[in-house]
Design an enzyme around this catalytic site. Structure first.
Site, PDB file in Angstrom:
ATOM      1  N   THR A 278      -4.506   3.308  -7.797  1.00 57.59           N
ATOM      2  CA  THR A 278      -5.869   3.318  -7.245  1.00 57.59           C
ATOM      3  C   THR A 278      -6.538   4.628  -7.620  1.00 57.59           C
ATOM      4  O   THR A 278      -6.037   5.709  -7.304  1.00 57.59           O
ATOM      5  CB  THR A 278      -5.831   3.134  -5.720  1.00 57.59           C
ATOM      6  OG1 THR A 278      -5.253   1.865  -5.442  1.00 57.59           O
ATOM      7  CG2 THR A 278      -7.224   3.187  -5.113  1.00 57.59           C
TER       8      THR A 278
ATOM      9  N   SER B  97       0.832  -1.202   0.000  1.00 56.23           N
ATOM     10  CA  SER B  97       0.000   0.000   0.000  1.00 56.23           C
ATOM     11  C   SER B  97       0.865   1.250   0.000  1.00 56.23           C
ATOM     12  O   SER B  97       1.917   1.295   0.632  1.00 56.23           O
ATOM     13  CB  SER B  97      -0.879   0.004   1.253  1.00 56.23           C
ATOM     14  OG  SER B  97      -1.397   1.296   1.471  1.00 56.23           O
TER      15      SER B  97
ATOM     16  N   TYR C 217      -0.979   5.891  -4.828  1.00 54.26           N
ATOM     17  CA  TYR C 217      -1.934   6.998  -4.787  1.00 54.26           C
ATOM     18  C   TYR C 217      -1.260   8.150  -5.494  1.00 54.26           C
ATOM     19  O   TYR C 217      -0.161   8.555  -5.102  1.00 54.26           O
ATOM     20  CB  TYR C 217      -2.276   7.381  -3.340  1.00 54.26           C
ATOM     21  CG  TYR C 217      -3.324   6.481  -2.706  1.00 54.26           C
ATOM     22  CD1 TYR C 217      -4.479   6.143  -3.396  1.00 54.26           C
ATOM     23  CD2 TYR C 217      -3.159   6.011  -1.414  1.00 54.26           C
ATOM     24  CE1 TYR C 217      -5.439   5.331  -2.811  1.00 54.26           C
ATOM     25  CE2 TYR C 217      -4.121   5.199  -0.819  1.00 54.26           C
ATOM     26  CZ  TYR C 217      -5.261   4.869  -1.534  1.00 54.26           C
ATOM     27  OH  TYR C 217      -6.210   4.073  -0.967  1.00 54.26           O
TER      28      TYR C 217
ATOM     29  N   LYS D 163      -7.011   0.376 -10.392  1.00 52.23           N
ATOM     30  CA  LYS D 163      -7.868  -0.209  -9.360  1.00 52.23           C
ATOM     31  C   LYS D 163      -9.020   0.753  -9.057  1.00 52.23           C
ATOM     32  O   LYS D 163      -8.778   1.951  -8.813  1.00 52.23           O
ATOM     33  CB  LYS D 163      -7.038  -0.460  -8.086  1.00 52.23           C
ATOM     34  CG  LYS D 163      -7.824  -0.987  -6.893  1.00 52.23           C
ATOM     35  CD  LYS D 163      -6.870  -1.438  -5.796  1.00 52.23           C
ATOM     36  CE  LYS D 163      -7.567  -1.990  -4.576  1.00 52.23           C
ATOM     37  NZ  LYS D 163      -8.011  -0.964  -3.632  1.00 52.23           N
TER      38      LYS D 163
ATOM     39  N   HIS E 296     -13.467  -0.440  -3.346  1.00 53.22           N
ATOM     40  CA  HIS E 296     -12.643  -0.110  -2.180  1.00 53.22           C
ATOM     41  C   HIS E 296     -13.287  -0.662  -0.901  1.00 53.22           C
ATOM     42  O   HIS E 296     -13.227  -0.058   0.166  1.00 53.22           O
ATOM     43  CB  HIS E 296     -12.471   1.407  -2.086  1.00 53.22           C
ATOM     44  CG  HIS E 296     -11.158   1.857  -1.521  1.00 53.22           C
ATOM     45  ND1 HIS E 296     -10.110   2.312  -2.291  1.00 53.22           N
ATOM     46  CD2 HIS E 296     -10.705   1.926  -0.240  1.00 53.22           C
ATOM     47  CE1 HIS E 296      -9.100   2.660  -1.520  1.00 53.22           C
ATOM     48  NE2 HIS E 296      -9.427   2.421  -0.257  1.00 53.22           N
TER      49      HIS E 296
HETATM   50  C1  LIG Z   1      -8.358  -0.658   6.453  1.00 54.22           C
HETATM   51  C2  LIG Z   1      -8.288  -0.594   4.965  1.00 54.22           C
HETATM   52  C3  LIG Z   1      -7.275   0.132   4.356  1.00 54.22           C
HETATM   53  C4  LIG Z   1      -7.166   0.168   2.971  1.00 54.22           C
HETATM   54  N1  LIG Z   1      -6.118   0.832   2.390  1.00 54.22           N
HETATM   55  C5  LIG Z   1      -5.990   0.838   1.043  1.00 54.22           C
HETATM   56  C6  LIG Z   1      -4.865   1.453   0.431  1.00 54.22           C
HETATM   57  O1  LIG Z   1      -3.984   1.963   1.096  1.00 54.22           O
HETATM   58  N2  LIG Z   1      -4.806   1.446  -0.922  1.00 54.22           N
HETATM   59  C7  LIG Z   1      -5.774   0.865  -1.711  1.00 54.22           C
HETATM   60  O2  LIG Z   1      -5.676   0.894  -2.944  1.00 54.22           O
HETATM   61  N3  LIG Z   1      -6.835   0.257  -1.137  1.00 54.22           N
HETATM   62  C8  LIG Z   1      -6.948   0.220   0.201  1.00 54.22           C
HETATM   63  N4  LIG Z   1      -8.008  -0.431   0.775  1.00 54.22           N
HETATM   64  C9  LIG Z   1      -8.975  -1.145  -0.094  1.00 54.22           C
HETATM   65  C10 LIG Z   1      -8.501  -2.581  -0.348  1.00 54.22           C
HETATM   66  O3  LIG Z   1      -7.393  -2.615  -1.194  1.00 54.22           O
HETATM   67  C11 LIG Z   1      -9.623  -3.417  -0.991  1.00 54.22           C
HETATM   68  O4  LIG Z   1     -10.074  -2.747  -2.143  1.00 54.22           O
HETATM   69  C12 LIG Z   1     -10.803  -3.645  -0.034  1.00 54.22           C
HETATM   70  O5  LIG Z   1     -10.313  -3.974   1.248  1.00 54.22           O
HETATM   71  C13 LIG Z   1     -11.681  -4.763  -0.546  1.00 54.22           C
HETATM   72  O6  LIG Z   1     -12.835  -4.894   0.249  1.00 54.22           O
HETATM   73  P1  LIG Z   1     -13.007  -6.037   1.366  1.00 54.22           P
HETATM   74  O7  LIG Z   1     -11.867  -5.889   2.299  1.00 54.22           O
HETATM   75  O8  LIG Z   1     -14.302  -5.727   2.013  1.00 54.22           O
HETATM   76  O9  LIG Z   1     -13.008  -7.355   0.644  1.00 54.22           O
HETATM   77  C14 LIG Z   1      -8.128  -0.499   2.162  1.00 54.22           C
HETATM   78  C15 LIG Z   1      -9.143  -1.233   2.788  1.00 54.22           C
HETATM   79  C16 LIG Z   1      -9.221  -1.303   4.168  1.00 54.22           C
HETATM   80  C17 LIG Z   1     -10.297  -2.144   4.778  1.00 54.22           C
END
Ligand SMILES: Cc1cc2nc3c(=O)[nH]c(=O)nc-3n(C[C@H](O)[C@H](O)[C@H](O)COP(=O)(O)O)c2cc1C
Length: 426
Positions: free
Chosen positions: A185, A135, A159, A300, A324
């Site tokens: 993303t 990330s 990002y 993404k 997301h």
């Molecule tokens: C706590 C948290 C932090 C996240 N941080 C990022 C991130 O830094 N970059 C990103 O592209 N997506 C981030 N996401 C989204 C995840 O990559 C992913 O799309 C998402 O968790 C999928 O949904 P699910 O966990 O309900 O299956 C984050 C999700 C969560 C839950």
């Protein structure tokens, strides 16, 4: 990659045997297998703020519910008598053959869940042979995670900052530490409206958490030092403000007392909040990223087939269908509902991946049946991390892979290629 080889009778049976035999000796899994129980157990290991941050979503959290409801609506129609004694869960993705169609989604601020944070995840990813996507909001710099991964596959999630110089620096570092793809993303150019975090007035980045990719970056450090030389605004000195300052001084790289006296940590946080994302981004900007790197670029957050087609025109190498995890737009389409149209738009030209709502191996099966090449696992691995660090993440991955293997066999599919749309009810 040092992933465990596929056992002769398949991963699912081997995993069941492991769990049930431990049961004979009186041991139950420390990391619950059932998805709801996994989340409930993890919650007990998390602070109120952490649980809200991880589990929460945008608005009324209708998108989180929609992700699950859409998976539940899809029904598998198992086929019979098809010799499924040997099952192959492997898939090709860019230049790798993966043992299973699973990747670890980029998740920021993992230090909230466990002190070993991204490093624990990297060790688990390496041990299980599952690619990790670093990330941009990680708690540990990508170079340290890459070292823990060895030659196990890893990608970098970007990002897109308002500073192209910073974007370039991050991409160069990702290339240098062996990342095999860049995932840009697109759905977070603004931060979603998240009532759980707002009610706790909690934004981890404001306390210097989840900004390790920035504070380890030469371009960011230079910009932060310039910022620190400018006159500082100081607000009222409250107990909360002092606590936050102490926490920031602890988190920031370097010695605590130096950080406490220095304007740099506060300047870095303020700078981060200003430059981490660029709402003005348009398709024309993609040429800059394309020109920067020869690594595959995936986008993404694609949910509309028109965007998928435009992405292909701009030479991207892969798409990640994602909302997301319901954290950005409340009331958005479920990712799995968006998938078929995106797969049709991509028309086999690039791999289409999916995340948001994957909670078990049957969900992975459904996504593959609708044309996803692989899926990204999100919250469940954070729950495993919170419960048991590296081994917690490993357990979650092993259970997911085992359930996929068994679901395939029970549905009459011996390989991923056999999982097609006609495995699902109309
Ligand atoms: C706590 C948290 C932090 C996240 N941080 C990022 C991130 O830094 N970059 C990103 O592209 N997506 C981030 N996401 C989204 C995840 O990559 C992913 O799309 C998402 O968790 C999928 O949904 P699910 O966990 O309900 O299956 C984050 C999700 C969560 C839950």
């Amino acid at each position: 990659m040092n992933a465990p080889a596929q056992p002769p009778r398949g991963f699912g049976l081997a995993r069941q045997e492991e769990v049930y035999l431990a049961g004979v000796r009186g041991r139950k899994p420390a990391v619950p297998v059932a998805a709801a129980k996994l989340e409930a157990r993890a919650r007990r290991h998390m602070s109120r703020r952490t649980y809200a941050y991880v589990a929460g979503g945008a608005g009324l959290e209708g998108t989180i519910d929609a992700n699950r409801a859409a998976f539940d609506r899809l029904r598998i129609v198992p086929r019979s008598l098809r010799d499924v004694s040997a099952r192959d869960t492997s898939v090709d993705l860019f230049s790798r053959r993966l043992d299973s169609p699973l990747l670890l989604a980029p998740i920021g601020v993992l230090e909230l869940a466990h002190r070993d944070a991204d490093l624990a995840v990297a060790r688990a990813a390496s041990a299980e042979g599952v690619p990790m996507i670093f990330s941009n909001q990680a708690s540990v710099a990508m170079e340290r995670c890459a070292a823990a991964l060895g030659d196990a596959p890893h990608w970098f999630q970007l990002y897109w900052s308002t500073s192209n110089e910073l974007v370039e620096s991050l991409v160069r570092r990702a290339e240098a530490c062996g990342c095999e793809a860049i995932v840009a993303t697109l759905d977070t150019t603004l931060f979603g409206w998240r009532p759980r975090d707002l009610d706790l007035a909690f934004l981890p980045f404001a306390l210097g958490r989840g900004i390790a990719q920035y504070t380890s970056d030469p371009v960011f450090i230079r910009l932060a030092e310039e910022r620190a030389r400018e006159p500082q605004e100081t607000g009222p000195i409250t107990l909360g403000a002092v606590r936050s300052l102490v926490e920031l001084a602890h988190r920031y790289p370097g010695a605590f007392f130096t950080n406490l006296r220095s304007p740099l940590p506060r300047a870095a946080v303020r700078l981060f909040l200003q430059i981490y994302s660029r709402p003005s981004l348009t398709w024309d900007d993609l040429a800059f990223l394309r020109g920067l790197t020869r690594l595959p670029i995936l986008l993404k957050g694609i949910l509309d087939p028109r965007d998928a087609r435009t992405a292909l025109e701009h030479g991207v190498d892969g798409l990640v269908v994602s909302n997301h995890g319901g954290r950005q737009v409340d009331g958005a389409i479920a990712s799995i509902d968006a998938l078929p149209n995106i797969v049709e738009a991509a028309d086999g030209a690039v791999p289409v991946l999916l995340d948001s709502g994957i909670r078990g191996g049957a969900d992975v099966f459904k996504a593959l049946a609708l044309g996803a090449r692989a899926v990204l696992l999100g919250r469940p691995y954070v729950y495993g991390l919170a419960i048991a660090g590296e081994s917690g993440v490993r357990e979650v991955l092993r259970n997911m892979r085992a359930e996929l293997d068994l679901t395939m066999g029970l549905a009459g599919c011996a390989s991923v290629a056999e999982i097609t749309a006609d495995a699902l009810a109309d």
